[in-house]
Structure formats: structure tokens, C-alpha cells
Design an enzyme around this catalytic site. Structure first.
Site, mmCIF file in Angstrom:
data_model
loop_
_atom_site.group_PDB
_atom_site.id
_atom_site.type_symbol
_atom_site.label_atom_id
_atom_site.label_comp_id
_atom_site.label_asym_id
_atom_site.label_seq_id
_atom_site.Cartn_x
_atom_site.Cartn_y
_atom_site.Cartn_z
ATOM 1 N N LYS A 19 41.031 166.262 11.131
ATOM 2 C CA LYS A 19 42.296 165.537 10.943
ATOM 3 C C LYS A 19 42.302 164.808 9.594
ATOM 4 C CE LYS A 19 44.536 161.351 12.760
ATOM 5 N NZ LYS A 19 45.933 161.792 12.960
ATOM 6 N N SER A 422 58.682 153.341 19.481
ATOM 7 C CA SER A 422 57.665 152.912 18.521
ATOM 8 C C SER A 422 58.187 152.992 17.093
ATOM 9 C CB SER A 422 56.410 153.778 18.653
ATOM 10 O OG SER A 422 56.715 155.140 18.398
ATOM 11 N N GLU A 473 56.099 148.411 19.584
ATOM 12 C CA GLU A 473 54.824 148.879 20.150
ATOM 13 C C GLU A 473 53.665 148.802 19.163
ATOM 14 O OE1 GLU A 473 55.258 152.645 22.170
ATOM 15 O OE2 GLU A 473 57.281 152.150 22.825
ATOM 16 N N ASP A 588 59.250 156.030 30.199
ATOM 17 C CA ASP A 588 59.136 157.346 29.558
ATOM 18 C C ASP A 588 58.481 158.362 30.482
ATOM 19 O OD1 ASP A 588 60.288 156.535 27.214
ATOM 20 O OD2 ASP A 588 58.415 156.161 26.169
ATOM 21 N N GLU A 654 64.174 164.949 23.370
ATOM 22 C CA GLU A 654 63.779 165.500 22.082
ATOM 23 C C GLU A 654 64.416 166.880 21.934
ATOM 24 O OE1 GLU A 654 59.429 165.552 19.864
ATOM 25 O OE2 GLU A 654 59.580 165.337 22.022
ATOM 26 N N HIS A 683 59.202 164.581 13.642
ATOM 27 C CA HIS A 683 57.891 165.163 13.355
ATOM 28 C C HIS A 683 57.786 165.649 11.913
ATOM 29 C CE1 HIS A 683 58.350 165.428 17.755
ATOM 30 N NE2 HIS A 683 57.071 165.127 17.746
#
Length: 745
Positions: A19, A422, A473, A588, A654, A683
Site C-alpha cells: 500500500k 466521514s 468521524e 449504516d 453508492e 473513490h
């Protein structure tokens, strides 16, 4: 001797090295050469670990710089039309996945019923061609390390096309790929490949029935054109949809899931469907983190061995779905830790099972059984819980009445604007949180910092003129892990990261015991945020189904019991928020669709259990309290009745990357409750234009009433940068005001 194998290994690395490498390239901190060199170093390290674990066949081709399906798309030239003029290189690869300033990203969907996401191939009259034989390059690289144990792995043509969009003629699309697969396979065989694993998981789904004739034709073609190849027809996540037909394919071996497809696959084995074929038996759970029941598994393997020409033991699926190793989880309760198996431990398990089956005695085998039994007998799995018969499972009034009461209290405009929950977590936020965890700053200092961030973003939201606000958040690393740290029966790990999509990694909590609400979880931050503004601030909770589906769940009790336990805990938190004056509470259920069984025959029971648990969590509130929920990428047409049955006052979904597919679900079904269909893709770093957002608002209004429609981004904004977030939300508000004006006229 019984062989051992694996279907795939985690990409992230023990400390998320993968990552960090990719994100450093995106940030311009490392060059392409550095990226490729770092990726090779990781690949070779993963190969060596599997070699040292004693595997006889080691997967090659499972490694990716983003997604293995995207790898195939670029390799086979299935490149979206809007990117067609760009050079085929790593930057194009990432642009298809993430979008760029000129073009939106390709759709992203869940990989079957897991929390991994793949990039959907887009067909638009391209001419498939082999841009490169990536798998051959990786195989040759791997042979230098593991020799003839290297096993090439590739997603098969039928599954690849079935998971695509824009395919006008399925048969023609598959046929167009066959010469390319032939070339890949031929070159692999010439290079020395013994086995080639061809993944065809579409054949565990109901949809797979439609492709049985295609399977016969495709694998007959491969058998004829690449006669020296030894193919493993690999499936996972369920049992084969038709073992009588598929077992007759001209392949050397079948990889079957004996964890999630135990009933169907074992029956097929017992009836002799695979007589004379090699069986690659997936008996170790590749999707969960519990150690295997060696007693049951050894007995199962003996049955399989009797009915197969040769037996290879392996996990049920790629280990992509579990963390790397438990060795660094030193803070866990010893009874719990000894009952866990991450990727490395699962490889050890397959080796021990093979040795036991071959008659070799090993004290570690018996110790494993003792650790397994100790976990099952632990006190934390036998707690007395609240009597469900006394819990409300239906709202006091119907939606129409609740809507009027809520509007009288909230006074929201037409097309209310909000976000999903968030906001961006800057480097400063992450650094401060880490300092607090290390004890470098006090609880009071950390609280002051979080409150300052909350206030800053409340002011930003007011300046943007959003109608319903959130606290952001900032105290949460992850929407599920956060609750896992606060509820009894959960624990969290230090290094238990798994890949969700691209470089996005999540650290699922572990549900190891009975779940209970212990103390307020979200009340302090939410109430503080509400004290700063006259606009409503949503309480933000995660629902029982999503917590379960995004955790490593216990498997010693039925799932519906686990759903209900978590539902009770969330109910207690909702009541605390309501009593504190919070008028809108979002629960959620981002992963509701994700947990849907792959077979329709099993779906109703799951959805009934999911709806019931949501009702347990949300039905005790007053009519004036508005319950919201949120869902992620899904095929909603098959669960629309369950979504309606949740009876949430507002659902946000979404949708933007679906390129209209999801909106069609709500255009063809009557949906009477409040709904927000995401109007831009979070995204991607790309900021949408006002015209795009206006269009994304107006299209659903052809079917949905403006009085029920909400305007929101696709999902939470935690992973975005602050400037692009504010810019995108400015566009969202401006577009909404333009549509309101049109409606007013």
C-alpha cells in the site's frame, strides 16, 4: 505423498508495504522504476515465504498493483473507450481504476460476496489482443525462486466476461479471448509450467447455469489447442452449480471449496462425479481467521481421498481475504490468539493436515487440536443476553406519519443536502491519533484536538450551506473497527489488515464472543457537534449486518444469533443518542448486499435475518427521530424488497460508478421512502462538474418524487484530500440549488 498448495497470497505485506509503495507513486514520491522494483521485491518475498511453508505448488499471477481483473483487462486490451487514446502503461492502468482529470474511473463491484472489489471490464467494440503476456513474465521470475513449484493463476474467460459490462454477445466475447488465452497457456507450457490454475468462480453461482455449454466448448478448445497443459478448473465461495456437467470437462484437476460449498461438493465427491480426476481440496477457510477443526477436517480429507485420483490440500480460496500473520499480535488473549490462523498460519495448517493424512505423527497437530478445543470452551462464548421477546421490532407509526412529524421538527428544504458521514483524515489527524495511542499526548489533549477538528468542519459545512451535517468521524480509524473496540465480544488487531479495493486496506475486528453494549460509543462527539450549530447533525452508527460482514465473525453460533446480538447493542446506543437530543441517526448497512448468499435458494433466509436485526436496532425510537441508512456498491434489484422492508426513513446509496445501472433498480420498482442516490464518485480524486451533478440529480427525479429525494456524495469522504472534498461539495450544493430553482419554476 499428499501435496499442498495455495490459490493466492495477500498483497499488502506484513506492514502494508504494498500500500505504501503504490501510494508513494501516486503522490509522486517514487519513480516508475522504484515502483516496479519495490513490487518485484514484495513478490519474491511472498514466494519465498510460501516456499518455506512447504507448499508443493505456489501461486504466480495473484499479485497485482491494483486488481487482478484489471490486470487482465489491460493485458487483453479491454480498455474503456474514453481511455483508448492514452498510451498503455502503468499510468493508464491506474487511471482506469481511479479516474483522472479528463475521465471517470471504471465501475467497481464486490468480488462475489466478499469485501474485495474488482474493476469491472468495459466492452465497447474493442478488438481484444495480447498487449503483453504478463503471466509468463511473472512465471519466469518466480521460477528463479521456487523452481517448478510455480503455478500460474489466471481468471478464466467465462468468469471474466460474465463479470464485464457492455457485452452485447457473450459467446462472441468469450470466443474473441480464446486465442489470447491459448497464447498465454502455450508460452507457459513451453516455459515449463506443470499446472495452470484457471479460476472460474462464476460456476458456483446461479448465473453459472447459463454458461455450462460455454464451459464445454471453451475447455474442449483448450484441451485441443494446448494438449500438454495440466489445467486446474478452480472454483470457490460455494459448491459447483452443476457437478455432473462440469466434472466431465477435459481438465486434469478440479479445485473445490469444501468450506462454503461443503454440502454440494462433498455430495458430488461421494457419488463419484470426480472419479479419476485430481482434487484440489479447499478445506481451510480462506475467508475467515479461525484455526481449522483438525478432527473434522482430517475425516473429510479421508473421504475425498478415497474418491480422487490424487489429492492436493489447499485453502478454500485465495488468502487475499485474510491478514498475513498472527505472529505480531502479542496483545491478544492467549486462548484467542492460539485459536486464530491468518495467511501464514493457514499454510502451516494445510501442511500439517497433509502430513497427518500421510501417517506422519507430529506433536504440533495434537497441540493445534488442544488450542481449538480451548477456544470453543471459553467463558466469553457463553454470556447470558437480553431477552429478544421484549424488544420492539416495528416502528410505532408508518412512514407517511413519521415523515410529517419529522418534517415539522426538522424544517428541511426540498432535496436536502448531506454527506455520508466521514471527512478527510489528514496526516495531522493520523499523527495525533498515533501520538495519543503511544501515550505521547494525554486523553484531554487528544479530546481537545478532535473537538477542534469537529468544530472546523461544522463551520465548513455551514459555509458550504449543507442542510444536514455530520461530526466527521475524526476519532475513528474505521467504521467497523471503531465499534469493535467498544463492544464486548469484539477485539481488534495491530496488523490484521486486508485489501478492500486498490490501496484501500481495512482492519476488520474479530467477533470472538457474545456481544454486548458496555458504554456510550458515539454520544460525546455527536452531542458536541450538535452544540455548535442550529442545523441537524446526524448520529453515525454502523449497523449489525455490516459490522458482522466486515468483521471476522465467530462461526460457532448461527449467523442470525450474531446479527441479533449486535442489533441489541446498537439499539442501546441509538437510545442514548435519542435521549441526548439527536434528531437524525444514521445506521449504516453498507455491506447488506455483500453478505447475500450466492445462491438464490439461500438468500431469503439471510435477508429476513438481516431485516429483523435492523429492526431490533432501530424500532425503539420515537416517530420524530429520523433513521437513515447507507449502502455501498451493490446489485440492488434483487434486494429491493428487503431494502424497503428495513423501513428506514432515508436510505443513501453508492451509485455514481454504476453508470446508471443501480438507478434503474429504483426506476422500475416503487420505493416510497426517502432516498439519496450518490451524485458523485468519492473513490476518485476528480472533482465533478456542476452539469454532471445536475444530471445525476435529475435522472432519478424522472421516477422519484422530489419530496423523497436527498442529495449526497456516493460514500464517506475519509480517504479524500480536503481541497478536492470542499470543491466537490461546493459543486454538489450549487447543482442542488439549480435543480431546486428549476422545480420551483
Amino acid at each position: 505423498m499428499t501435496k499442498v498448495s495455495s490459490l493466492g497470497y495477500p498483497r499488502l505485506g506484513e506492514n502494508r508495504e504494498w500500500k505504501k509503495l503504490i501510494e508513494a507513486y501516486w503522490a509522486g514520491k517514487v519513480s516508475k522504476n522504484d515502483l516496479f522494483a519495490g513490487a518485484k521485491e514484495l513478490r519474491l518475498d511472498f514466494l519465498k515465504k510460501q516456499l518455506n511453508a512447504g507448499l508443493d505448488l505456489i501461486p504466480v499471477g495473484d499479485f497485482s498493483l491494483y486488481d487482478h481483473i484489471l490486470d487482465l483487462s489491460v493485458q487483453f486490451n479491454i480498455i474503456p473507450k474514453r481511455f483508448a487514446k492514452e498510451p498503455i502503461d502503468i499510468d493508464l492502468y491506474f487511471a482506469i481504476a481511479r479516474g483522472n482529470k479528463e475521465n471517470v474511473a471504471s465501475s467497481m463491484k464486490k468480488w462475489f460476496n466478499t469485501n474485495y472489489h474488482y474493476i469491472v471490464p468495459e466492452w465497447s467494440k474493442q478488438r481484444p489482443k495480447l498487449n503483453n503476456n504478463r503471466l509468463l513474465d511473472l512465471y519466469l521470475e518466480a521460477r528463479e525462486v521456487v523452481g517448478d513449484k510455480a503455478k500460474p493463476v489466471i481468471t478464466g474467460p467465462i468468469t471474466y466476461v460474465a463479470l464485464s459490462t457492455g457485452v452485447e454477445d457473450f459467446t462472441a466475447a468469450v470466443k474473441s479471448l480464446l486465442p489470447l488465452y491459448k497464447q498465454v497457456f502455450t508460452e507457459l507450457v513451453k516455459a515449463g509450467a506443470s499446472y495452470i490454475q484457471v479460476d472460474e468462480p462464476i460456476f458456483v453461482t446461479d448465473e453459472g447455469k447459463d454458461y455450462l455449454q460455454a464451459a464445454k466448448a471453451v475447455y474442449a478448445y483448450f484441451a485441443k489447442e494446448v494438449p500438454d497443459a495440466k489445467f486446474i478448473f478452480q472454483t470457490y465461495f460455494e459448491g459447483l452449480i452443476d457437478s455432473q456437467v462440469l466434472s466431465q470437462l477435459p481438465v486434469d484437476a478440479f479445485g473445490l471449496d469444501f468450506v462454503y460449498g461443503l454440502e454440494e461438493n462433498l455430495e458430488a465427491i461421494k457419488t463419484g462425479a470426480f472419479k479419476g480426476k485430481e482434487i484440489f481440496a479447499g478445506v481451510i477457510d480462506g475467508r475467515n481467521i479461525w484455526s481449522s477443526d483438525f478432527v473434522k477436517t482430517s475425516a473429510l480429507l479421508e473421504t475425498i481421498e478415497e474418491q480422487s485420483a490424487a489429492l492436493t490440500i489447499q485453502p478454500s480460496c485465495s488468502l487475499l481475504h485474510v491478514p498475513v500473520t498472527t505472529k505480531n499480535e502479542t496483545d491478544l488473549d492467549p486462548v484467542l490468539r492460539n485459536g486464530l490462523a491468518f495467511a501464514d498460519e493457514k499454510l502451516t495448517e494445510v501442511k500439517r493436515l497433509a502430513e497427518h493424512l500421510d501417517g506422519r505423527e507430529d506433536p504440533a497437530y495434537d497441540l493445534h487440536i488442544a488450542h481449538f478445543d480451548a477456544l470453543q470452551a471459553a467463558d466469553f462464548r457463553n454470556v447470558k443476553l437480553e431477552d429478544l421477546s421484549r424488544v420492539a421490532t416495528k416502528r410505532p407509526s408508518d412512514f407517511a406519519k413519521r415523515r410529517d412529524i419529522q418534517q415539522e421538527k426538522l424544517h428541511l428544504p426540498l432535496l436536502p443536502t448531506t454527506t455520508i458521514g466521514s471527512f478527510p483524515q489528514s496526516r495531522e489527524i493520523r499523527r495525533t491519533r498515533l501520538a495519543w495511542k503511544r501515550g505521547d499526548i494525554s486523553d484531554a489533549e487528544y479530546k481537545q484536538f478532535i473537538q477542534a477538528e469537529i468544530e472546523r468542519w461544522i463551520r465548513i459545512q455551514e459555509d458550504l450551506d449543507l442542510d444536514v451535517l455530520v461530526h466527521g468521524e475524526f476519532e475513528r480509524v474505521d467504521m467497523v473497527e471503531f465499534f469493535g473496540q467498544k463492544l464486548a465480544g469484539f477485539t481488534t488487531t495491530k496488523f490484521g489488515w486486508v485489501q478492500s479495493y486498490g490501496s484501500r486496506a481495512v482492519k476488520p475486528p474479530i467477533i470472538y464472543g457474545d456481544v454486548q453494549h458496555l458504554e456510550p460509543i458515539t454520544v460525546e462527539e455527536t452531542v458536541y457537534a450538535q452544540s455548535l450549530t442550529d442545523r441537524p447533525v446526524k448520529g453515525m452508527l454502523t449497523g449489525p449486518i455490516t459490522i458482522t460482514n466486515w468483521s471476522f465473525e465467530r462461526t460457532d453460533i448461527p449467523r442470525d444469533q450474531l446479527f441479533n446480538q449486535i442489533g441489541l447493542a446498537i439499539k442501546d446506543e441509538i437510545k442514548l443518542l435519542e435521549n441526548a437530543g439527536i434528531a437524525i441517526i444514521q445506521v449504516d448497512e453498507a455491506a447488506l448486499r455483500e453478505g447475500l448468499p450466492l445462491r438464490k435458494s439461500k438468500q431469503k433466509a439471510y435477508l429476513d435475518d438481516a431485516v429483523h436485526a435492523f429492526h431490533i436496532a432501530t424500532s425503539s425510537v420515537k416517530d420524530e427521530t429520523q433513521i437513515h441508512t447507507h449502502m455501498c456498491y451493490s446489485k440492488f434489484d434483487e434486494i429491493i424488497d428487503a431494502i424497503r422492508a428495513l423501513d428506514a426513513d432515508v436510505i443513501s446509496i453508492e451509485t455514481s460508478r454504476s453508470h446508471g445501472d443501480i438507478i434503474e433498480s429504483f426506476e422500475t420498482a416503487v420505493y416510497p421512502l426517502g432516498i439519496g442516490l450518490g451524485v458523485y464518485d468519492i473513490h476518485s480524486p476528480r472533482v465533478p462538474t456542476k452539469e454532471e451533478v445536475v444530471a445525476n440529480i435529475e435522472r432519478p427525479l424522472r421516477q422519484l418524487s422530489p419530496t423523497q429525494f436527498w442529495v449526497n456524495p456516493d460514500c464517506g469522504l475519509k480517504t479524500r484530500q480536503e481541497p478536492e472534498t470542499i470543491a466537490a461539495l461546493k459543486v454538489l450544493v450549487a447543482a442542488t440549488k439549480e435543480v431546486r430553482q428549476k422545480l420551483g419554476n
